[in-house]
Write an enzyme that holds these catalytic residues in place. Structure first.
Site, PDB file in Angstrom:
ATOM      1  N   ASN A  44      -0.167   4.084  10.141  1.00 31.87           N
ATOM      2  CA  ASN A  44       0.014   4.577  11.514  1.00 31.87           C
ATOM      3  C   ASN A  44       0.661   3.546  12.437  1.00 31.87           C
ATOM      4  OD1 ASN A  44      -1.519   6.630  10.405  1.00 31.87           O
ATOM      5  ND2 ASN A  44      -3.329   6.243  11.659  1.00 31.87           N
ATOM      6  N   CYS A  62      -0.224   1.251  -4.954  1.00 27.50           N
ATOM      7  CA  CYS A  62       0.851   2.210  -5.208  1.00 27.50           C
ATOM      8  C   CYS A  62       0.276   3.503  -5.787  1.00 27.50           C
ATOM      9  CB  CYS A  62       1.880   1.624  -6.164  1.00 27.50           C
ATOM     10  SG  CYS A  62       3.262   2.754  -6.491  1.00 27.50           S
ATOM     11  N   GLN A  91       4.691  -9.962  -4.184  1.00 27.08           N
ATOM     12  CA  GLN A  91       3.783  -8.941  -4.714  1.00 27.08           C
ATOM     13  C   GLN A  91       4.169  -8.504  -6.124  1.00 27.08           C
ATOM     14  OE1 GLN A  91       3.566  -4.571  -3.823  1.00 27.08           O
ATOM     15  NE2 GLN A  91       1.745  -5.177  -2.661  1.00 27.08           N
TER      16      GLN A  91
END
Length: 429
Positions: A240, A138, A107
């Site tokens: 989550n 980000c 990345q």
């Protein structure tokens, strides 16, 4: 038996949208590269369990540890494209791999397409990556100053240009990791645009750019489900994912082709380990302290075989055995005050293992209060931030001394972008 968690409520659309692109209600045409994208995804094993990109925390030894315990794909830490393309020392320090470290997505963050392409082509030539991922997620102040990550949501034409440039000039696939807009239609249009530009996979972090504290806000799985329904290439869900119960619930609810985890893996690198975790991964499950201690010992063995900067190692040691260090405060003081080394961390982990065995207990008895532990963790985060800032500043200095700067008026501003804001303790998107 794993009990799937109920789907979370959608995030309210309260903030104004930052996008500057129109949204069409018309269904898009299936992109020409969709079949090829799926062929590539199947060729790497259709991985479901991904180690998310994390600043200084998804390095090689940690990726290998997670792979040993169920992870089927991994991202590198976020790499700065300009520094990577121009600074050999940065490349050697920040991107290491091994034959068992596949499939691997490398990345990059960037706001300059040509620097991004130069960095991506270097990685492609190395032959260690299965795809190049572009960070559009980000939300930290460093990204705002540099105009990259989630702040490229304010310049969607540049997002499209960056994806398209890589897709047209690389032999390996291009993927993208994005965040969501407050408006669902704009989120879907954004994802479609990234796909149409040539992305072979889209990972969706189901939080807004403003929602930097992952512990305070539930990710919006409804948005991820809408993106999955709208796209023709593989889609990954991020947010989550604390344990296998969350994995099952997320995949079932969103229809995504895989999940990414960051915080969950930092606390439990064996999160994806079906045989070890399936029967207990429910609710707010936390792995037993002895298991995390054993994982820390395994991680230290991997760092001995695959050396990485010690600031990365220190962060993982604190995360995996922090509760034991709250009991054995002499060892906590030792690793905080002594010059860091692999041998030091090995000794500390081995000593805690010996003390735990001698005590006959499977859990620590903290000698520090919760407030004291929180203060100590903040001090550790500040120390890590200083090290990271010094490393980036040193890399820029080396570039400028050998004439590696871009020579433009904005160079001073680009140096400022590398001063990381760690005030909220965030290490990842």
């Amino acid at each position: 038996m794993t009990v799937p968690a109920p789907p979370p409520p959608a995030v309210p659309a309260t903030a104004p949208c930052a996008a500057n692109a129109s949204v069409s209600a018309e269904p898009p045409l299936r992109p020409a590269h969709a079949d090829k994208a799926w062929e590539w995804f199947r060729s790497i094993g259709s991985p479901k369990f991904h180690v998310a990109p994390m600043v200084d925390q998804s390095e090689l030894p940690f990726r290998l540890l997670c792979r040993r315990h169920g992870a089927t794909c991994a991202y590198t830490p976020m790499l700065h494209a300009r520094i990577f393309s121009q600074d050999k020392k940065y490349r050697e320090e920040m991107l290491t791999s091994s034959p068992e470290d596949r499939p691997l997505l490398v990345q990059f963050c960037s706001n300059e397409p040509q620097h991004l392409l130069a960095a991506a082509q270097r990685v492609e030539a190395m032959g260690i990556a299965d795809a190049i991922d572009i960070n559009f997620g980000c939300p930290q102040r460093i990204a705002k100053r540099g105009g990259y990550g989630a702040f490229l949501m304010d310049d969607l034409p540049k997002v499209e240009a960056m994806v398209r440039l890589l897709a047209q000039n690389l032999r390996i696939p291009v993927t993208a990791k994005i965040r969501i807009f407050p408006d669902l239609a704009k989120t879907v249009a954004y994802a479609r645009m990234v796909e149409a530009a040539g992305a072979s996979l889209v990972a969706v972090h189901g939080r807004l750019r403003e929602q930097k504290d992952n512990t305070a806000t539930r990710a919006d799985w409804d948005a991820i489900r809408a993106v999955k329904a709208a796209l023709s290439v593989p889609v990954l869900a991020n947010g989550n994912i604390r344990h296998l119960g969350d994995v099952e619930a997320c995949l079932s609810y969103t229809g995504a082709d895989g999940v990414l985890s960051a915080e969950g893996l930092l606390a439990d690198p064996a999160l994806f380990d079906g045989p070890a975790r399936a029967a207990v991964a429910v609710g707010d499950y936390v792995p037993p302290p002895l298991e995390r201690l054993a994982l820390a010992a395994e991680y230290m063995a991997l760092t001995a075989a695959h050396p990485v900067p010690l600031r990365m190692v220190r962060g993982h040691v604190h995360k995996m055995i922090g509760d034991w260090l709250a009991e054995h405060t002499d060892l906590r003081e030792k690793i905080n005050r002594m010059p860091p080394s692999i041998q030091l961390f090995l000794q500390v982990v081995d000593e805690i293992l010996a003390r735990a065995a001698a005590s006959g207990r499977g859990h620590p008895v903290p000698q520090l209060s919760a407030a004291e532990l929180a203060a100590a963790d903040r001090d550790e985060a500040r120390r890590a931030a200083i090290e990271e800032q010094e490393r980036e500043a040193d890399a820029l200095d080396r570039l400028e001394r050998r004439g590696g700067g871009c020579g433009c008026a904005g160079e001073e501003e680009e140096a400022e972008e590398l001063l990381i804001d760690w005030s909220d303790g965030a290490l990842f998107e």
